[in-house]
Write a protein that holds these residues in place. Structure first.
Motif, PDB file in Angstrom:
ATOM      1  N   PRO A 117      32.923  -0.120  16.828  1.00 34.37           N
ATOM      2  CA  PRO A 117      32.429  -0.652  18.119  1.00 34.37           C
ATOM      3  C   PRO A 117      33.213  -1.900  18.737  1.00 34.37           C
ATOM      4  O   PRO A 117      33.526  -2.080  19.954  1.00 34.37           O
ATOM      5  N   ARG A 118      33.602  -2.685  17.842  1.00 36.69           N
ATOM      6  CA  ARG A 118      34.140  -3.910  17.997  1.00 36.69           C
ATOM      7  C   ARG A 118      35.465  -3.733  18.779  1.00 36.69           C
ATOM      8  O   ARG A 118      35.795  -4.541  19.622  1.00 36.69           O
ATOM      9  N   LYS A 119      36.345  -2.746  18.494  1.00 35.72           N
ATOM     10  CA  LYS A 119      37.717  -2.531  19.032  1.00 35.72           C
ATOM     11  C   LYS A 119      37.349  -1.469  20.236  1.00 35.72           C
ATOM     12  O   LYS A 119      38.028  -1.479  21.359  1.00 35.72           O
ATOM     13  N   ASN A 120      36.501  -0.278  19.933  1.00 38.49           N
ATOM     14  CA  ASN A 120      36.337   0.807  21.064  1.00 38.49           C
ATOM     15  C   ASN A 120      35.596   0.541  22.274  1.00 38.49           C
ATOM     16  O   ASN A 120      36.193   0.941  23.131  1.00 38.49           O
ATOM     17  N   ILE A 121      34.628  -0.494  22.168  1.00 42.71           N
ATOM     18  CA  ILE A 121      33.935  -0.821  23.316  1.00 42.71           C
ATOM     19  C   ILE A 121      34.755  -1.420  24.373  1.00 42.71           C
ATOM     20  O   ILE A 121      34.762  -0.994  25.612  1.00 42.71           O
ATOM     21  N   PRO A 122      35.564  -2.503  24.314  1.00 41.15           N
ATOM     22  CA  PRO A 122      36.245  -3.295  25.139  1.00 41.15           C
ATOM     23  C   PRO A 122      37.476  -2.163  25.649  1.00 41.15           C
ATOM     24  O   PRO A 122      37.423  -2.135  26.818  1.00 41.15           O
ATOM     25  N   PHE A 123      38.106  -1.347  24.994  1.00 44.54           N
ATOM     26  CA  PHE A 123      39.154  -0.558  25.237  1.00 44.54           C
ATOM     27  C   PHE A 123      38.611   0.480  26.210  1.00 44.54           C
ATOM     28  O   PHE A 123      39.028   0.782  27.274  1.00 44.54           O
ATOM     29  N   SER A 124      37.432   1.056  25.804  1.00 46.46           N
ATOM     30  CA  SER A 124      36.664   2.261  26.588  1.00 46.46           C
ATOM     31  C   SER A 124      36.345   1.868  27.925  1.00 46.46           C
ATOM     32  O   SER A 124      36.365   2.485  28.999  1.00 46.46           O
ATOM     33  N   LEU A 125      35.804   0.583  27.963  1.00 45.00           N
ATOM     34  CA  LEU A 125      35.214  -0.097  29.300  1.00 45.00           C
ATOM     35  C   LEU A 125      36.206  -0.381  30.217  1.00 45.00           C
ATOM     36  O   LEU A 125      36.300  -0.014  31.538  1.00 45.00           O
ATOM     37  N   VAL A 126      37.255  -0.756  29.764  1.00 37.36           N
ATOM     38  CA  VAL A 126      38.680  -1.122  30.475  1.00 37.36           C
ATOM     39  C   VAL A 126      39.244   0.175  31.149  1.00 37.36           C
ATOM     40  O   VAL A 126      39.647   0.322  32.242  1.00 37.36           O
ATOM     41  N   VAL A 127      39.459   0.991  30.165  1.00 36.93           N
ATOM     42  CA  VAL A 127      40.126   2.360  30.522  1.00 36.93           C
ATOM     43  C   VAL A 127      39.283   3.040  31.393  1.00 36.93           C
ATOM     44  O   VAL A 127      39.919   3.655  32.638  1.00 36.93           O
ATOM     45  N   SER A 128      38.137   3.360  31.177  1.00 34.65           N
ATOM     46  CA  SER A 128      37.505   4.133  32.157  1.00 34.65           C
ATOM     47  C   SER A 128      37.031   3.616  33.687  1.00 34.65           C
ATOM     48  O   SER A 128      37.022   4.395  34.470  1.00 34.65           O
ATOM     49  N   MET A 129      37.092   2.079  33.616  1.00 34.38           N
ATOM     50  CA  MET A 129      36.951   1.497  34.840  1.00 34.38           C
ATOM     51  C   MET A 129      38.040   1.570  35.690  1.00 34.38           C
ATOM     52  O   MET A 129      38.242   1.747  36.907  1.00 34.38           O
ATOM     53  N   ILE A 130      39.432   1.554  35.000  1.00 34.93           N
ATOM     54  CA  ILE A 130      40.644   1.633  35.633  1.00 34.93           C
ATOM     55  C   ILE A 130      40.743   3.264  36.314  1.00 34.93           C
ATOM     56  O   ILE A 130      41.051   3.137  37.494  1.00 34.93           O
ATOM     57  N   PHE A 131      40.331   4.256  35.484  1.00 40.10           N
ATOM     58  CA  PHE A 131      40.254   5.623  35.986  1.00 40.10           C
ATOM     59  C   PHE A 131      39.470   5.952  37.080  1.00 40.10           C
ATOM     60  O   PHE A 131      39.756   6.481  37.965  1.00 40.10           O
ATOM     61  N   VAL A 132      38.137   5.453  36.857  1.00 39.18           N
ATOM     62  CA  VAL A 132      37.361   5.775  37.888  1.00 39.18           C
ATOM     63  C   VAL A 132      37.605   4.925  39.428  1.00 39.18           C
ATOM     64  O   VAL A 132      37.691   5.409  40.356  1.00 39.18           O
ATOM     65  N   THR A 133      38.434   3.569  39.227  1.00 35.77           N
ATOM     66  CA  THR A 133      38.760   3.206  40.567  1.00 35.77           C
ATOM     67  C   THR A 133      39.793   4.053  41.021  1.00 35.77           C
ATOM     68  O   THR A 133      39.719   4.198  42.343  1.00 35.77           O
ATOM     69  N   VAL A 134      40.925   4.471  40.429  1.00 32.88           N
ATOM     70  CA  VAL A 134      42.003   5.266  40.968  1.00 32.88           C
ATOM     71  C   VAL A 134      41.361   6.524  41.544  1.00 32.88           C
ATOM     72  O   VAL A 134      41.986   6.804  42.771  1.00 32.88           O
ATOM     73  N   PHE A 135      40.638   7.015  40.724  1.00 38.09           N
ATOM     74  CA  PHE A 135      39.980   8.589  41.157  1.00 38.09           C
ATOM     75  C   PHE A 135      39.211   8.336  42.454  1.00 38.09           C
ATOM     76  O   PHE A 135      39.163   9.043  43.538  1.00 38.09           O
ATOM     77  N   TYR A 136      38.241   7.317  42.546  1.00 35.89           N
ATOM     78  CA  TYR A 136      37.296   7.064  43.779  1.00 35.89           C
ATOM     79  C   TYR A 136      38.191   6.762  45.002  1.00 35.89           C
ATOM     80  O   TYR A 136      38.320   7.143  46.086  1.00 35.89           O
ATOM     81  N   ALA A 137      39.347   5.749  44.686  1.00 38.02           N
ATOM     82  CA  ALA A 137      40.248   5.488  45.860  1.00 38.02           C
ATOM     83  C   ALA A 137      41.164   6.742  46.252  1.00 38.02           C
ATOM     84  O   ALA A 137      41.036   7.117  47.640  1.00 38.02           O
ATOM     85  N   MET A 138      41.525   7.750  45.384  1.00 32.14           N
ATOM     86  CA  MET A 138      42.086   9.040  45.849  1.00 32.14           C
ATOM     87  C   MET A 138      41.080   9.839  46.684  1.00 32.14           C
ATOM     88  O   MET A 138      41.664  10.435  47.677  1.00 32.14           O
ATOM     89  N   ILE A 139      40.000  10.014  46.340  1.00 30.41           N
ATOM     90  CA  ILE A 139      38.907  10.754  46.915  1.00 30.41           C
ATOM     91  C   ILE A 139      38.746  10.283  48.222  1.00 30.41           C
ATOM     92  O   ILE A 139      38.620  11.089  49.052  1.00 30.41           O
ATOM     93  N   GLN A 140      38.535   9.103  48.382  1.00 27.95           N
ATOM     94  CA  GLN A 140      38.404   8.312  49.661  1.00 27.95           C
ATOM     95  C   GLN A 140      39.450   8.567  50.587  1.00 27.95           C
ATOM     96  O   GLN A 140      39.321   8.841  51.840  1.00 27.95           O
ATOM     97  N   PHE A 141      40.592   8.420  50.077  1.00 27.96           N
ATOM     98  CA  PHE A 141      41.935   8.692  50.811  1.00 27.96           C
ATOM     99  C   PHE A 141      42.149   9.992  51.602  1.00 27.96           C
ATOM    100  O   PHE A 141      42.315  10.141  52.567  1.00 27.96           O
TER     101      PHE A 141
END
Length: 426
Positions: free
Chosen positions: A214-238
């Motif tokens: 968890p010490r490595k995977n939690i920071p990685f997963s938080l950042v990767v998932s948030m970047i994906f969701v941001t781009v995904f939401y932006a494309m849907i809205q566009f």
């Protein structure tokens, strides 16, 4: 001991599955009606605010390897009573979210067959779905994780088809930034609505005791998932803005837009996607929500039976059955509506407390270097606190009063359980 079977990419998919819920299917029209084409910059501003909170969670979460998430962070930083209150509010929120989702799921199914609109069939279906998800989670975290992975991919796929197909039908005239920006209150309301479309990541961290490294995977997963969701939401809205002329008035914006450029098959695809999205979110709620009583029990704030593990599957069997039973009662009676109304404030309180805990834990354990340490961490913590206060300032008095009632109820339960414990030990 719980089995650590949630890998790095399992965790990314679990976060995506939790964040991208049923709300995305109505979100484009809600934010467009407030801010028009400026809903796109509002989305990126919102993502920036949430990213600050995500980085705070990345540092604090990487300090722990036990199940509990925000409850455990606050326990370590501020002690038993604040931790119990947060754990109690998180449990209420998960129960309410599951109950709301399963009722929405059955409502969507009634579009295919009106028989599900009747109370008998509706109740039978809710019982059957809850039993299925309980069974999946009962037999092991691995089975629940695999189930979640399929759901996450299946929910993203229809929306990805919507985005790719819609790009060929974009009307540039619909993007008129020459018009006046929305009034500040409307723009702020847009950001507030979007904030909660980006949340859910905080609840996933409850399952830390089942996450590999968890010490490595939690920071990685938080950042990767948030970047994906941001781009995904932006494309849907566009795509929604660029293809649907009456976007502001649409109750089912993604479905209506898909029907315009893909025909009836597009509307069907999105409706099925909505069902998959809701189903995936329910499984995630069962996985995360059932670990909260377990975490409370481990710290002797809930009866000890809730931290007992199944001898074969190593799952918190009584905690799972308790969560499933309570959510089923709440789902069938419709009493979740009260808890849903306070869920937003509950989330903000968690953001506030975790950002504050980051400051406290840094001062408390200065020599510990085994976690992800965020550069300029104190600045990010203060920004997280400020963002939480701003979000709370937009709450209604009635909602704040309802949260106060929920907290008071939790404190009474905490005191009653403590009294019974002392009486048994004397």
């Amino acid at each position: 001991m719980l089995k650590r079977e949630i890998t790095k990419w399992d965790l990314v998919l679990l976060m995506i599955n939790t964040i991208v819920g049923a709300g995305i299917f109505g979100l484009p029209s809600k934010i467009f009606s407030l801010s028009g084409v400026y809903s796109l910059p509002a989305l990126f501003l919102c993502a920036l605010i949430v990213f600050i909170l995500v980085l705070n969670f990345a540092e604090v979460g990487s300090r722990f390897d036990k199940t509990g998430g925000p409850y455990l962070y606050i326990y370590s930083a501020f002690g038993r009573i604040p931790a119990f209150i947060i754990g109690w509010l998180m449990l209420l929120t998960r129960i309410a979210a599951y109950a709301a989702l399963i009722n929405l799921f059955v409502t969507y199914l009634s579009y295919f067959d009106p028989v599900f609109a009747g109370p008998l069939h509706r109740n039978i279906l809710m019982v059957a779905i809850t039993l299925l998800l309980t069974s999946v989670n009962y037999i092991g975290v691995k089975s629940s994780t695999v189930f979640n992975n399929y759901f996450a991919i299946a929910k993203v796929l229809p929306l990805l088809i919507f985005v790719v197909a819609g790009m060929f039908y974009i009307n540039p005239d619909f993007f008129d930034f020459s018009q006046s920006p929305p009034p500040p209150p409307d723009f702020s309301s847009t950001v507030l609505i979007l904030i909660f479309a980006f949340t859910g990541f905080e609840a996933v961290l409850v399952n830390t005791g089942e996450i590999k490294d968890p010490r490595k995977n939690i920071p990685f997963s938080l950042v990767v998932s948030m970047i994906f969701v941001t781009v995904f939401y932006a494309m849907i809205q566009f795509v929604s803005i660029g293809t649907l002329p009456g976007l502001a008035a649409s109750e089912r914006p993604i479905t209506d837009a898909a029907q315009l450029f893909m025909g009836s098959s597009g509307g069907l695809l999105i409706t099925v996607g909505a069902l998959v999205s809701i189903g995936g979110a329910m499984n995630a709620m069962m996985l995360m929500g059932s670990r909260i009583p377990f975490a409370l029990s481990q710290e002797n704030q809930f009866p000890k039976c809730f931290s007992q593990l199944h001898p074969k599957f190593q799952t918190p069997v009584y905690s799972i059955l308790f969560f499933a039973g309570v959510t089923l009662i709440v789902s069938l009676t419709g009493s979740f509506i009260y808890a849903v109304s306070i869920a937003v404030i509950n989330k903000v309180l968690v953001f506030f407390m975790v950002s504050a805990a980051m400051i406290k834990l840094r001062r408390k354990d200065k020599n510990n270097t085994s976690f992800f340490k965020l550069p300029y961490g104190f600045v990010f913590a203060v920004l997280g606190i400020a963002a939480s206060v701003w979000l709370l300032s937009g709450s209604k008095i009635k909602e704040l009063f309802d949260v106060l009632i929920a907290i008071t109820t939790g404190i009474i339960l905490y005191a009653a359980y403590g009294f019974m414990n002392r009486k048994q030990n004397t």
